[in-house]
Structure formats: C-alpha cells, structure tokens
Design a protein around this motif. Structure first.
Motif, mmCIF file in Angstrom:
data_model
loop_
_atom_site.group_PDB
_atom_site.id
_atom_site.type_symbol
_atom_site.label_atom_id
_atom_site.label_comp_id
_atom_site.label_asym_id
_atom_site.label_seq_id
_atom_site.Cartn_x
_atom_site.Cartn_y
_atom_site.Cartn_z
ATOM 1 N N GLN A 78 0.843 -1.191 0.000
ATOM 2 C CA GLN A 78 0.000 0.000 0.000
ATOM 3 C C GLN A 78 0.882 1.247 0.000
ATOM 4 N N ILE A 79 0.395 2.295 -0.662
ATOM 5 C CA ILE A 79 1.079 3.586 -0.640
ATOM 6 C C ILE A 79 0.059 4.652 -0.259
ATOM 7 N N PRO A 80 0.209 5.332 0.878
ATOM 8 C CA PRO A 80 1.271 5.101 1.870
ATOM 9 C C PRO A 80 1.061 3.796 2.632
ATOM 10 N N ASN A 81 2.136 3.296 3.197
ATOM 11 C CA ASN A 81 2.063 2.043 3.936
ATOM 12 C C ASN A 81 1.249 2.197 5.211
ATOM 13 N N GLU A 82 0.353 1.242 5.440
ATOM 14 C CA GLU A 82 -0.368 1.200 6.712
ATOM 15 C C GLU A 82 0.414 0.387 7.738
ATOM 16 N N TYR A 83 1.088 -0.658 7.250
ATOM 17 C CA TYR A 83 1.888 -1.520 8.114
ATOM 18 C C TYR A 83 3.251 -1.765 7.482
ATOM 19 N N MET A 84 4.172 -2.222 8.304
ATOM 20 C CA MET A 84 5.442 -2.766 7.838
ATOM 21 C C MET A 84 5.557 -4.184 8.388
ATOM 22 N N LEU A 85 6.268 -5.023 7.672
ATOM 23 C CA LEU A 85 6.508 -6.394 8.110
ATOM 24 C C LEU A 85 8.005 -6.593 8.300
ATOM 25 N N LEU A 86 8.385 -6.927 9.501
ATOM 26 C CA LEU A 86 9.774 -7.281 9.770
ATOM 27 C C LEU A 86 9.890 -8.794 9.654
ATOM 28 N N ARG A 87 10.637 -9.243 8.674
ATOM 29 C CA ARG A 87 10.803 -10.679 8.442
ATOM 30 C C ARG A 87 12.189 -11.109 8.916
ATOM 31 N N ILE A 88 12.218 -12.111 9.779
ATOM 32 C CA ILE A 88 13.476 -12.674 10.265
ATOM 33 C C ILE A 88 13.574 -14.102 9.739
ATOM 34 N N TYR A 89 14.614 -14.359 8.961
ATOM 35 C CA TYR A 89 14.851 -15.694 8.415
ATOM 36 C C TYR A 89 16.118 -16.270 9.037
ATOM 37 N N THR A 90 16.059 -17.535 9.445
ATOM 38 C CA THR A 90 17.241 -18.181 10.011
ATOM 39 C C THR A 90 17.590 -19.434 9.213
ATOM 40 N N TYR A 134 10.296 -15.709 11.345
ATOM 41 C CA TYR A 134 9.546 -14.889 12.296
ATOM 42 C C TYR A 134 9.069 -13.642 11.563
ATOM 43 N N ILE A 135 7.831 -13.241 11.826
ATOM 44 C CA ILE A 135 7.280 -12.044 11.191
ATOM 45 C C ILE A 135 6.664 -11.149 12.255
ATOM 46 N N ALA A 136 7.131 -9.910 12.287
ATOM 47 C CA ALA A 136 6.570 -8.900 13.181
ATOM 48 C C ALA A 136 5.795 -7.889 12.350
ATOM 49 N N VAL A 137 4.666 -7.445 12.878
ATOM 50 C CA VAL A 137 3.843 -6.423 12.226
ATOM 51 C C VAL A 137 4.010 -5.120 12.995
ATOM 52 N N LEU A 138 4.325 -4.042 12.261
ATOM 53 C CA LEU A 138 4.556 -2.741 12.884
ATOM 54 C C LEU A 138 3.834 -1.656 12.097
ATOM 55 N N ARG A 139 3.641 -0.525 12.752
ATOM 56 C CA ARG A 139 3.150 0.671 12.075
ATOM 57 C C ARG A 139 4.351 1.489 11.605
ATOM 58 N N PRO A 140 4.243 2.152 10.467
ATOM 59 C CA PRO A 140 5.354 2.994 10.011
ATOM 60 C C PRO A 140 5.771 4.013 11.072
ATOM 61 N N GLY A 141 7.061 4.091 11.310
ATOM 62 C CA GLY A 141 7.585 5.030 12.290
ATOM 63 C C GLY A 141 7.638 4.497 13.703
ATOM 64 N N SER A 142 7.070 3.318 13.938
ATOM 65 C CA SER A 142 7.065 2.731 15.275
ATOM 66 C C SER A 142 7.898 1.455 15.280
ATOM 67 N N ALA A 143 8.653 1.263 16.357
ATOM 68 C CA ALA A 143 9.437 0.039 16.509
ATOM 69 C C ALA A 143 8.736 -0.969 17.412
ATOM 70 N N ASP A 144 7.489 -0.684 17.777
ATOM 71 C CA ASP A 144 6.727 -1.594 18.638
ATOM 72 C C ASP A 144 6.043 -2.663 17.789
ATOM 73 N N PHE A 145 6.202 -3.917 18.190
ATOM 74 C CA PHE A 145 5.596 -5.022 17.455
ATOM 75 C C PHE A 145 4.125 -5.157 17.848
ATOM 76 N N GLU A 146 3.228 -5.054 16.880
ATOM 77 C CA GLU A 146 1.813 -5.293 17.148
ATOM 78 C C GLU A 146 1.504 -6.789 17.130
ATOM 79 N N GLU A 147 2.247 -7.528 16.337
ATOM 80 C CA GLU A 147 2.155 -8.991 16.309
ATOM 81 C C GLU A 147 3.555 -9.540 16.091
ATOM 82 N N PHE A 148 3.780 -10.757 16.584
ATOM 83 C CA PHE A 148 5.051 -11.439 16.331
ATOM 84 C C PHE A 148 4.738 -12.923 16.219
#
Length: 247
Positions: A78-90, A134-148
């Motif tokens: 989406q533009i602008p982004n509503e969410y960001m996804l932090l993806r951690i791969y091991t 692992y996938i974390a869901v965040l809001r743009p500009g925030s480092a707080d995980f809404e889901e993990f």
C-alpha cells in the motif's frame, strides 16, 4: 531424553556465532524494501537499532545452532504504507544459509526489474524457505511489534510421546477442565496438538508445544482455548483464547 525431533547439528560443533550476535549482525545489515525507502520510512540507523531492541531472544530449535540470521523490513503493498513487516529468516547450516541468501538475491533482482514506476506494485520478501521464520507487524515510524509470529515447514512435526506428555499436562489443569465442561457442545472434539512454539512466544525455557481446545464454532467462526507447554518441564506457560476461522 531429548524431546526434539529435528536436530540437524546433533553431535556437531556450532556452525556459527551465538544467536544474539547473528541477530545483531542481521539488523546492522537490515534490508529495507525500496517502497519503504521511497517513502523515507525506516531508513535511519537509529530506527534499525530500535527494531533490534524490540526483538525477543531467539533460541534455535532442539540441538540446532544458527548458521545465519537475515532481517528484512518489508512493505504491505500500500502507498502510503499502513503496516510494515519485519521478516526474520534463520538457517541452521551453512548450506541452508547459502540457499537463503540466493533466494534473497533473486527477490532483490525481481524487485529491481519490476520497479519501473513508483506507483507500480512490487514483489515483497515473503515466502522464502528458511529453517525458522519470524514475522513482526509494525506501524510505520514505530518500533513496537503489534504482532510477532513464528512459521516453519516442520512446526507440526511433534513426536507422539512428546504430544502425549503435553496433552496430559494440559488436561490436568483446572482451566482446561472448566473450558471442556462449559464449551458449546461435545461434537467439537478433544484437545489437539498444533505444533512447536519458540520460547520467545511461549514464555518458556525450552521450546513449547501448542495445544488447542475448540470451545465454540458455528461452521465458519469460533473460539479456541490455547495452551503452551514447555516440552522439558511440562509446565503450561501460557493460556489464552483465540479466534478460529475457516476460509
């Protein structure tokens, strides 16, 4: 006796550095999707450090060790982004690490190739093969995980003795017995083993087994009581209600 079923490095020396060091390195090398960069989202090193600080401790499954950890900050199409996804791969082995890096480079190339106009949709970095994801869901500009959340292709591979021990521990709980007595009807069945859960999500010392007891269901939507059982101590470390949906 080990309660783990998939131990790729059993009896071998660890292939890499400690998990915390690998996670730190992953955030130092954090990939940020070009669509986020174009919106000037999450591009500063300070923000990357905040994301790193938000990460729970990762513990590899069983006797495995991490050979590599990769981190990607992804967009939500989406533009602008509503969410960001932090993806951690091991990756548990150097071979798997090479395969993971090959997939990431291929996705980089696909994104670059398709990035003709800034309003066009682009591929993301999802659905890469890894030992643990692992996938974390965040809001743009925030480092707080809404889901993990945790994902793997082997998550459901819980050996029968482990499953039986975890189920037995859960069924002794008063909260389980109360939920079983008061649920919608007996046709909902007994408790079922869903799969493995990492310590950071189960709040356990060892990897845990996740168990669900469906308490309500109307054919499409319902509720389940979730229990997480430490696979070594057999202590139930988390209980909560979750929604159940059938597509």
């Amino acid at each position: 006796m080990s309660l783990f079923g998939r131990n790729k490095n059993k009896g071998k020396p660890p292939p890499g550095e400690p998990p915390a060091k690998l996670v730190e390195r992953a955030f130092n090398d954090l990939r940020v999707h070009v669509r986020l960069q174009e919106q000037d989202i999450a591009v500063s090193e300070d923000f990357h450090a905040q994301l790193h600080a938000s990460m729970p401790e990762l513990v590899p499954y069983g006797s495995n060790q991490y050979a590599a950890v990769r981190a990607v900050l992804d967009w939500d199409h989406q533009i602008p982004n509503e969410y960001m996804l932090l993806r951690i791969y091991t990756a548990y082995s150097r071979h798997e690490a090479r395969l993971l890096d090959t997939q990431i480079r291929a996705r980089d190339q696909a994104i670059t190739s398709d990035n003709v106009y800034p309003e066009f949709d682009l591929p993301d970095y999802g659905d890469l093969d890894a030992s643990e994801t692992y996938i974390a869901v965040l809001r743009p500009g925030s480092a707080d995980f809404e889901e993990f959340r945790f994902f793997s292709d082997w998550r459901k591979e819980v050996r029968p003795p482990v499953a039986r021990a975890a189920l037995s521990a859960v069924k002794q709980l008063e909260s389980y017995q109360e939920a079983y007595r008061t649920r919608q009807n007996d046709a909902l069945g007994s408790a079922v083993v869903v799969g493995w859960v990492p310590p950071c999500l189960a709040k356990s010392t060892a990897w845990a087994v996740e168990i669900w007891l469906v308490v309500e269901f109307d054919g499409q939507i319902g509720k389940a009581k979730v229990f997480m059982v430490d696979s070594e101590s057999l202590v139930v470390t988390r209980e909560y209600l979750t929604e159940v949906h059938v597509p």
